[in-house]
Design an enzyme around this catalytic site. Structure first.
Site, PDB file in Angstrom:
ATOM      1  N   CYS A  26       0.860  -1.226  -0.040  1.00  0.00           N
ATOM      2  CA  CYS A  26      -0.008   0.012  -0.176  1.00  0.00           C
ATOM      3  C   CYS A  26       0.664   1.225   0.013  1.00  0.00           C
ATOM      4  CB  CYS A  26      -1.025  -0.155   1.129  1.00  0.00           C
ATOM      5  SG  CYS A  26      -2.236   1.270   1.190  1.00  0.00           S
ATOM      6  N   CYS A  86      -5.943  -2.149   7.594  1.00  0.00           N
ATOM      7  CA  CYS A  86      -7.305  -1.415   7.757  1.00  0.00           C
ATOM      8  C   CYS A  86      -8.612  -1.897   7.103  1.00  0.00           C
ATOM      9  CB  CYS A  86      -7.078  -0.154   6.792  1.00  0.00           C
ATOM     10  SG  CYS A  86      -6.604  -0.364   5.067  1.00  0.00           S
TER      11      CYS A  86
END
Length: 340
Positions: free
Chosen positions: A92, A186
């Site tokens: 990410c 997340c």
């Protein structure tokens, strides 16, 4: 200077924007929608807009769900299917936060991108944060070196406790200063198995075998296990601990052994990201985020972006798919994903 700040609605990104504005920079904020966890974005966007109003800055809402799925979520699911242990945060940071968002910042006329990561850039190298308990250099080690000239990390020379204390002194930030920190992946609500269950049946019992291939027990489905795990499977008549030392996804089989069987001195890496010119060097390395640094000798094949890492002492729980990061003191000099 025009600076785009990655904003999440949390303390760190909020204080990053505030520090930069106080330093006289022209700040814009950007909230990235990365996944589809129900109710997640609405609350964060509310917080980000509230901060934007307080600071008087423009706030962008950027939908990057397609890119996130391509570069982070889909590989996460696929690697577990292959019996590996992925590191989605490293991907990410490389492809989304310091990749797609940096491109967006430039399109919007910003000279730099800032994030709330606890890390420093010193002389063109990712360098450990001043606060060792919050250091995120490991997770940024796959970011290409050429990107570092375009990003800044205002919190890298600060301590988290000081940031939270400063946030308590700003009325609009009071609710952020007391909120719980997010430290997990997340898009994972509780466990990674819940994510995988949306795509596969993870509860397919299979055999537990020893190093010689003898069936000695049963497990509940290979995706429930990672290298080094010692619970959640049955070994018939076992009187000593058994650890997962290998996962055979094709056979729905896990191989177990003793703690000594977990030990490994030679590690093969792929997708190597190199920050130095040398292809042979000594370093300290971390084979996962929370592991201690171990001394090693590294040989890199630049053409294939692979490397062979020979450790000075045995490492336990070396897992395929995890990120291995190489340091020279506090500086990151290379990283690669564990292949074998």
């Amino acid at each position: 200077m025009k600076i785009m700040v990655a904003m999440s609605g949390g303390v760190d990104s909020t204080m990053t924007a505030k520090f930069l504005q106080e330093a006289g920079h022209e700040v814009q904020g950007c909230y990235m929608m990365l996944h589809q966890k129900p109710g997640y974005h609405e609350e964060n966007i509310r917080k980000v807009k509230k901060v934007g109003e307080y600071l008087g800055i423009k706030v962008h809402i950027l939908d990057l769900q397609d890119k996130f799925n391509e570069y982070v979520y889909d590989p996460f699911v696929r690697l577990y299917k292959e019996g590996k242990t992925p590191n989605p945060c490293a991907l990410c940071n490389k492809f989304i936060k310091l990749g797609a968002l940096l491109d967006f910042a430039k399109v919007n006329g910003c000279e730099k991108l800032a994030t709330g990561h606890y890390v420093q850039v010193v002389d063109g190298f990712i360098t450990c944060a001043k606060d060792p308990s919050k250091d995120q250099s490991y997770f940024l080690a796959q970011v290409p070196k050429e990107v570092l000239k375009d990003v800044i990390f205002p919190l890298g020379d600060k301590f988290k406790k000081d940031i939270k204390e400063l946030a308590r002194g700003v009325k609009v930030l009071e609710e952020f200063a007391t909120q719980a920190e997010s430290s997990e992946i997340c898009f994972v609500e509780n466990t990674y198995i819940e994510v995988l269950n949306k795509h596969y049946n993870t509860n397919l019992p299979g055999n537990v075998v020893d190093k010689d291939g003898n069936i000695i027990g049963r497990h509940q489905g290979y995706m429930h296990y990672t290298i080094g795990k010692r619970r959640g499977f049955e070994v018939f008549g076992a009187h000593e601990p058994h650890f997962v030392i290998k996962i055979n996804a094709e056979k729905n089989e896990i191989v177990v052994g003793t703690k000594d069987d977990l030990a490994q001195k030679v590690v093969e890496l792929e997708n190597v990201n190199l920050f130095i010119d040398e292809d042979k060097f000594e370093c300290e390395t971390k084979i996962r985020y929370r592991s201690p640094k171990l001394e090693a000798f590294v040989e890199v094949d630049k053409s294939s972006k692979t490397a062979k890492l020979t450790l000075n002492q045995n490492a336990l729980g070396v897992a395929q798919g995890q990120l291995c990061v190489m340091y020279d003191g506090d500086r990151v000099i290379a990283s690669g994903f564990i292949k074998n």
